[in-house]
Scaffold this motif. Structure first.
Motif, PDB file in Angstrom:
ATOM      1  N   PHE A  71     -10.186   6.428 -33.343  1.00  0.00           N
ATOM      2  CA  PHE A  71      -9.952   6.081 -31.943  1.00  0.00           C
ATOM      3  C   PHE A  71     -11.233   5.578 -31.273  1.00  0.00           C
ATOM      4  CE2 PHE A  71      -6.092   8.786 -32.433  1.00  0.00           C
ATOM      5  CZ  PHE A  71      -5.169   7.829 -32.046  1.00  0.00           C
ATOM      6  N   SER A  72     -12.411   6.077 -31.702  1.00  0.00           N
ATOM      7  CA  SER A  72     -13.680   5.584 -31.132  1.00  0.00           C
ATOM      8  C   SER A  72     -13.880   4.114 -31.475  1.00  0.00           C
ATOM      9  CB  SER A  72     -14.880   6.357 -31.671  1.00  0.00           C
ATOM     10  OG  SER A  72     -14.787   7.699 -31.348  1.00  0.00           O
ATOM     11  N   ILE A  73     -13.498   3.757 -32.709  1.00  0.00           N
ATOM     12  CA  ILE A  73     -13.660   2.362 -33.123  1.00  0.00           C
ATOM     13  C   ILE A  73     -12.705   1.470 -32.321  1.00  0.00           C
ATOM     14  CG2 ILE A  73     -13.326   0.758 -35.050  1.00  0.00           C
ATOM     15  CD1 ILE A  73     -14.178   3.078 -36.897  1.00  0.00           C
ATOM     16  N   VAL A  74     -11.451   1.933 -32.194  1.00  0.00           N
ATOM     17  CA  VAL A  74     -10.442   1.102 -31.533  1.00  0.00           C
ATOM     18  C   VAL A  74     -10.675   1.042 -30.019  1.00  0.00           C
ATOM     19  CG1 VAL A  74      -7.960   0.881 -31.067  1.00  0.00           C
ATOM     20  CG2 VAL A  74      -8.746   1.571 -33.326  1.00  0.00           C
ATOM     21  N   LEU A  75     -10.864   2.201 -29.393  1.00  0.00           N
ATOM     22  CA  LEU A  75     -10.912   2.219 -27.924  1.00  0.00           C
ATOM     23  C   LEU A  75     -12.312   2.007 -27.358  1.00  0.00           C
ATOM     24  CD1 LEU A  75      -8.473   5.197 -27.151  1.00  0.00           C
ATOM     25  CD2 LEU A  75      -7.971   2.764 -27.155  1.00  0.00           C
TER      26      LEU A  75
ATOM     27  N   VAL B 160      -1.348  18.702 -37.618  1.00  0.00           N
ATOM     28  CA  VAL B 160      -1.564  17.254 -37.791  1.00  0.00           C
ATOM     29  C   VAL B 160      -1.394  16.550 -36.437  1.00  0.00           C
ATOM     30  CG1 VAL B 160      -0.621  15.159 -38.852  1.00  0.00           C
ATOM     31  CG2 VAL B 160      -0.951  17.199 -40.230  1.00  0.00           C
ATOM     32  N   ALA B 161      -0.339  16.924 -35.707  1.00  0.00           N
ATOM     33  CA  ALA B 161      -0.121  16.316 -34.388  1.00  0.00           C
ATOM     34  C   ALA B 161      -1.283  16.657 -33.453  1.00  0.00           C
ATOM     35  CB  ALA B 161       1.196  16.811 -33.807  1.00  0.00           C
ATOM     36  N   ALA B 162      -1.758  17.909 -33.492  1.00  0.00           N
ATOM     37  CA  ALA B 162      -2.870  18.316 -32.625  1.00  0.00           C
ATOM     38  C   ALA B 162      -4.134  17.514 -32.959  1.00  0.00           C
ATOM     39  CB  ALA B 162      -3.141  19.811 -32.775  1.00  0.00           C
ATOM     40  N   SER B 163      -4.352  17.212 -34.245  1.00  0.00           N
ATOM     41  CA  SER B 163      -5.536  16.439 -34.641  1.00  0.00           C
ATOM     42  C   SER B 163      -5.464  15.015 -34.091  1.00  0.00           C
ATOM     43  CB  SER B 163      -5.653  16.355 -36.160  1.00  0.00           C
ATOM     44  OG  SER B 163      -5.684  17.622 -36.710  1.00  0.00           O
ATOM     45  N   LEU B 164      -4.273  14.429 -34.177  1.00  0.00           N
ATOM     46  CA  LEU B 164      -4.111  13.070 -33.657  1.00  0.00           C
ATOM     47  C   LEU B 164      -4.356  13.049 -32.147  1.00  0.00           C
ATOM     48  CD1 LEU B 164      -0.975  11.731 -35.547  1.00  0.00           C
ATOM     49  CD2 LEU B 164      -3.227  10.661 -35.447  1.00  0.00           C
ATOM     50  N   ILE B 165      -3.753  14.013 -31.461  1.00  0.00           N
ATOM     51  CA  ILE B 165      -3.899  14.054 -29.997  1.00  0.00           C
ATOM     52  C   ILE B 165      -5.358  14.330 -29.625  1.00  0.00           C
ATOM     53  CG2 ILE B 165      -3.188  15.265 -27.898  1.00  0.00           C
ATOM     54  CD1 ILE B 165      -0.500  15.756 -29.247  1.00  0.00           C
ATOM     55  N   SER B 166      -6.013  15.200 -30.392  1.00  0.00           N
ATOM     56  CA  SER B 166      -7.419  15.519 -30.117  1.00  0.00           C
ATOM     57  C   SER B 166      -8.268  14.252 -30.161  1.00  0.00           C
ATOM     58  CB  SER B 166      -7.928  16.535 -31.140  1.00  0.00           C
ATOM     59  OG  SER B 166      -9.316  16.620 -31.099  1.00  0.00           O
ATOM     60  N   GLY B 167      -8.105  13.469 -31.229  1.00  0.00           N
ATOM     61  CA  GLY B 167      -8.899  12.242 -31.365  1.00  0.00           C
ATOM     62  C   GLY B 167      -8.671  11.300 -30.202  1.00  0.00           C
ATOM     63  N   LEU B 168      -7.407  11.066 -29.886  1.00  0.00           N
ATOM     64  CA  LEU B 168      -7.070  10.115 -28.822  1.00  0.00           C
ATOM     65  C   LEU B 168      -7.575  10.606 -27.462  1.00  0.00           C
ATOM     66  CD1 LEU B 168      -5.535   7.663 -27.690  1.00  0.00           C
ATOM     67  CD2 LEU B 168      -3.486   9.076 -27.590  1.00  0.00           C
ATOM     68  N   THR B 169      -7.302  11.876 -27.163  1.00  0.00           N
ATOM     69  CA  THR B 169      -7.603  12.379 -25.818  1.00  0.00           C
ATOM     70  C   THR B 169      -9.104  12.505 -25.582  1.00  0.00           C
ATOM     71  OG1 THR B 169      -5.599  13.668 -26.139  1.00  0.00           O
ATOM     72  CG2 THR B 169      -6.840  14.073 -24.141  1.00  0.00           C
ATOM     73  N   CYS B 170      -9.823  12.997 -26.578  1.00  0.00           N
ATOM     74  CA  CYS B 170     -11.267  13.144 -26.403  1.00  0.00           C
ATOM     75  C   CYS B 170     -11.916  11.784 -26.182  1.00  0.00           C
ATOM     76  CB  CYS B 170     -11.899  13.832 -27.601  1.00  0.00           C
ATOM     77  SG  CYS B 170     -11.515  15.570 -27.685  1.00  0.00           S
TER      78      CYS B 170
ATOM     79  N   TYR C  15     -10.468   9.053 -24.953  1.00  0.00           N
ATOM     80  CA  TYR C  15     -10.043   8.586 -23.617  1.00  0.00           C
ATOM     81  C   TYR C  15     -10.914   9.262 -22.553  1.00  0.00           C
ATOM     82  CZ  TYR C  15      -6.861   7.764 -19.640  1.00  0.00           C
ATOM     83  OH  TYR C  15      -6.320   7.399 -18.428  1.00  0.00           O
ATOM     84  N   PHE C  16     -11.088  10.581 -22.676  1.00  0.00           N
ATOM     85  CA  PHE C  16     -11.872  11.324 -21.679  1.00  0.00           C
ATOM     86  C   PHE C  16     -13.334  10.857 -21.698  1.00  0.00           C
ATOM     87  CE2 PHE C  16     -14.365  14.945 -20.149  1.00  0.00           C
ATOM     88  CZ  PHE C  16     -13.741  15.173 -18.935  1.00  0.00           C
TER      89      PHE C  16
END
Ligand code: C5P
Length: 329
Positions: free
Chosen positions: A108-112, A178-188, A190-191
């Motif tokens: 997510f860091s690379i993409v966003l 697995v879902a928590a890991s995906l959300i963690s990457g995206l949300t952190c 974004y924040f």
């Protein structure tokens, strides 16, 4: 956390995770409000108390505060999923699988954030995931837990949930982590972008007040009232609470505040490295305290984690999007 979910509560039912998620947000909101007030005071030293309150109110309910609704909802979901995962998996399997967030954060860091990751840093990341998994799979044999590391490895590879409670569902736990890991990457990520884009005008603690404020709504209305309303009206909000549960709640709140500081003053990838190093530290401490033998795979794993940190942080090439120079991290 695992202990708090599985320790006996006598005649009382097990505490409801939704109530813990809500209380964590209440504690973080109170702490962030105190810190935001102090920050406003230091930036407006000549203001009266009502002037400071006015500044604070305007910054918390500023026009762009709605941007925190997305991470607030996602973090609340992530925190609930973590409870589901830890209730259905043994602590070791949970921690190994949760390391997936190291990779999701980078992606997510690379993409966003359009962050550049060099080959050397990729190597560091992959070794980190591998090293942590080794420490976790082989470590943490406390006296009441006589599984050896080979059994753990087999249990992990074949999905056998060796140490979980009989009523637990390993598959459900695995899906949740697995879902928590995906959300963690995206949300952190974004924040991080949100905080760093506006750090000059909005303090971290104001952002955290906004985050916790918006988290209260899903935590209260979806978690506590909708999901667990019937159970709460039957047994009460604090049914099953004991000192372990309160300790878990306080640790979660403190952990959340520390995560916020890490994201704002370092970055998400560094935060995950720090968390991974702490696994090595806690493994070593466990070995000393419980006098458990230090196994070869765990020592190798610890070495790999240290090597991975060296690979990632040696300033051969520098992430391009970090707002702070790398040496200040
Ligand atoms: O595991 P991970 O590093 O994704 O953990 C994020 C945790 O930190 C979540 O529990 C989230 O609620 C908390 N957090 C926070 N304040 C922030 C960012 C994250 O409390 N500003």
């Amino acid at each position: 956390m695992h202990h708090s979910r599985n320790s006996p509560t006598g005649t009382q039912p097990r505490y409801l995770a939704s109530t813990a998620v809500l209380l964590v947000e209440v504690i973080k909101l109170s702490a962030s409000l105190v810190l935001a007030t102090y920050h406003t005071y230091t930036t407006h030293p000549s203001s009266s108390p009502s002037g400071i309150a006015g500044h604070l109110y305007r910054s918390i309910f500023a026009r762009d505060s709605w941007k925190l609704i997305v991470p607030a909802a996602l973090y609340t979901l992530q925190n609930s999923l973590v409870y589901t995962a830890i209730s259905n998996l043994d602590a070791v399997t949970f921690q190994v699988t949760y390391q997936l967030k190291i990779l999701t954060t980078v992606l997510f860091s690379i993409v966003l954030l359009r962050r550049n990751i060099s080959l050397r840093q990729w190597l560091g990341l992959i070794s980190l995931t591998f090293g942590v998994a080794l420490v976790q799979v082989s470590g943490q044999n406390t006296p009441d837990d006589d599984n050896d590391w080979k059994e753990r490895l087999v249990a992990l590879l074949w999905g056998k949930d060796a140490a979980a409670t009989p009523s637990s569902s390993a598959f459900k736990g695995l899906m949740a982590v697995v879902a928590a890991s995906l959300i963690s990457g995206l949300t952190c990520v974004y924040f991080e972008k949100l905080v760093k884009d506006s750090m000059a005008s909005v303090s971290l603690w104001t952002r955290n007040v906004q985050l916790s404020f918006f988290s209260l709504f899903p935590a209260l209305f979806i978690g506590v009232l909708w999901q667990d309303g019937a159970a709460i009206s039957q047994h009460g909000f604090f049914a099953g609470y004991n000192s372990t549960v309160w300790a878990t709640i306080c640790l979660q709140a403190l952990g959340g505040l520390i995560v916020a500081v890490c994201i704002a003053y370092a970055d998400n990838v560094v935060k995950n490295f720090a968390a991974s190093l702490s696994i090595v530290v806690s493994y070593t401490a466990t070995a000393f305290i419980y006098k458990t033998p230090v196994t070869l795979p765990s020592t190798l794993g610890a070495l790999v984690v240290i090597l991975a940190t060296y690979l990632y942080k040696t300033p051969r090439s520098v992430p391009t999007m970090g707002l702070l120079p790398v040496h200040s991290v």
